[in-house]
Design an enzyme around this catalytic site. Sequence first.
Site, PDB file in Angstrom:
ATOM      1  N   ASP A   1      42.465 102.546  12.569  1.00 14.12           N
ATOM      2  CA  ASP A   1      42.328 101.358  13.436  1.00 14.12           C
ATOM      3  C   ASP A   1      43.415 100.344  13.075  1.00 14.12           C
ATOM      4  OD1 ASP A   1      41.236 100.860  10.892  1.00 14.12           O
ATOM      5  OD2 ASP A   1      39.701  99.489  11.647  1.00 14.12           O
TER       6      ASP A   1
ATOM      7  N   HIS B   1      43.352  98.655   0.282  1.00 14.98           N
ATOM      8  CA  HIS B   1      42.272  99.534   0.769  1.00 14.98           C
ATOM      9  C   HIS B   1      42.822 100.887   1.256  1.00 14.98           C
ATOM     10  CE1 HIS B   1      39.302  96.424   0.326  1.00 14.98           C
ATOM     11  NE2 HIS B   1      39.928  95.602   1.149  1.00 14.98           N
TER      12      HIS B   1
HETATM   13  C1  BDR Z   1      38.716  98.441   5.533  1.00 16.58           C
HETATM   14  O1  BDR Z   1      38.439  97.550   6.611  1.00 16.58           O
HETATM   15  C2  BDR Z   1      39.606  97.277   7.337  1.00 16.58           C
HETATM   16  O2  BDR Z   1      39.772  95.899   7.528  1.00 16.58           O
HETATM   17  C3  BDR Z   1      40.759  97.845   6.557  1.00 16.58           C
HETATM   18  O3  BDR Z   1      41.752  98.352   7.420  1.00 16.58           O
HETATM   19  C4  BDR Z   1      40.132  98.924   5.719  1.00 16.58           C
HETATM   20  O4  BDR Z   1      40.119 100.160   6.394  1.00 16.58           O
HETATM   21  C5  BDR Z   1      38.467  97.709   4.213  1.00 16.58           C
HETATM   22  O5  BDR Z   1      37.133  97.323   4.104  1.00 16.58           O
HETATM   23 CA    CA Z   2      41.502 100.562   8.369  1.00 19.38          CA
END
Ligand code: BDR
Ligand code: CA
Length: 315
Positions: free
Chosen positions: A11, A240
């Site tokens: 995403d 992340h």
């Molecule tokens: C996840 O949430 C999204 O905002 C980031 O892309 C990552 O996949 C982290 O909690």
């Molecule tokens: Ca993500």
Amino acid sequence: MKQPKIIIDTDPGIDDAMAILLAHLAPDIELIGLTTVFGNVPVAQATHNACILSDLMGGKVPVATGSAHPLNRENDRYPDFVHGKNGFGDTSMKPPITKAIEQGAVDFIIEQVSQSPGEITLVPIGPLTNIAKALEKAPEIASQVKEVVLMGGAATVNGNVNAAAEANMLSDPHAADRVFTTDWPITMVGLDVTHQIIMDEAYLDRVHQVDTPIGGFLRRIVQFYLDFHRSTGIDGLYTHDPTAIVYLLKPEIFTVRKGAVRVCTDGIAAGQTIMNLSGKPYLGTAWDGIPTSDACVDVDVTACLEWYADIMSGN
Ligand code: BDR
Ligand code: CA
């Protein structure tokens, strides 16, 4: 080690872009497609952004559009304060040349996995809606994938949206529970490790070389993500989605625990990943008979940051 062939379900999203371009630059990964999902932005924007990333990678990585909503409800809130309204920190971008393929994300995943049994690793770094739909439509893919390495959840720490839930799990908890209760090799790269790996501004300046197309692009978009983290009192950004890519190639720098995982689907703990770390079977409960997953609970932070820097600088 045999070169992993991966599909990234994504995403994009600033850290998604970091992960995808890291996978592209890493010499030992074959990135065979990007499948998109709502999450950080609506799915049409996610697809547009994935096409921009495909352009940056030479236009050869196909992009397939996926789910616009979670399995069981509508979704109309997007975290523009984290990734910007356009998902890339509201920096202006040229329209992409790459166009999404006709085939949808779910069918793309099913076709690729069934054509190459035992070879494809799925790397979901957004809500798990496409993956749950692929399992629903073609349950046999569970025995045909090589493995699933996902960014999301938390085995031993609190969430990031609230005390219970990490964002990708909360965006579609029903899909997440479907994925974790399926019998297939799955590794959760969650907040237990991603909150340990903090990239500060000096590091970001050093590793994203602004005179290269990819480095320059990343340095531009990460500023928004960095500023968001700073507004919450952290001097750097949490790493992340790229950490799922690091795990693929450097699993030895992670400590992993095993246990059955369920995802709470409603109430105040919706989106919470609850891993049975006790070693007890909890007979007759919702954890009884659930296949075990792996969860990363610790990481060698220095090794991770050094590896990211090496790949980004072409070493
Ligand atoms: C996840 O949430 C999204 O905002 C980031 O892309 C990552 O996949 C982290 O909690
Ligand atoms: Ca993500």
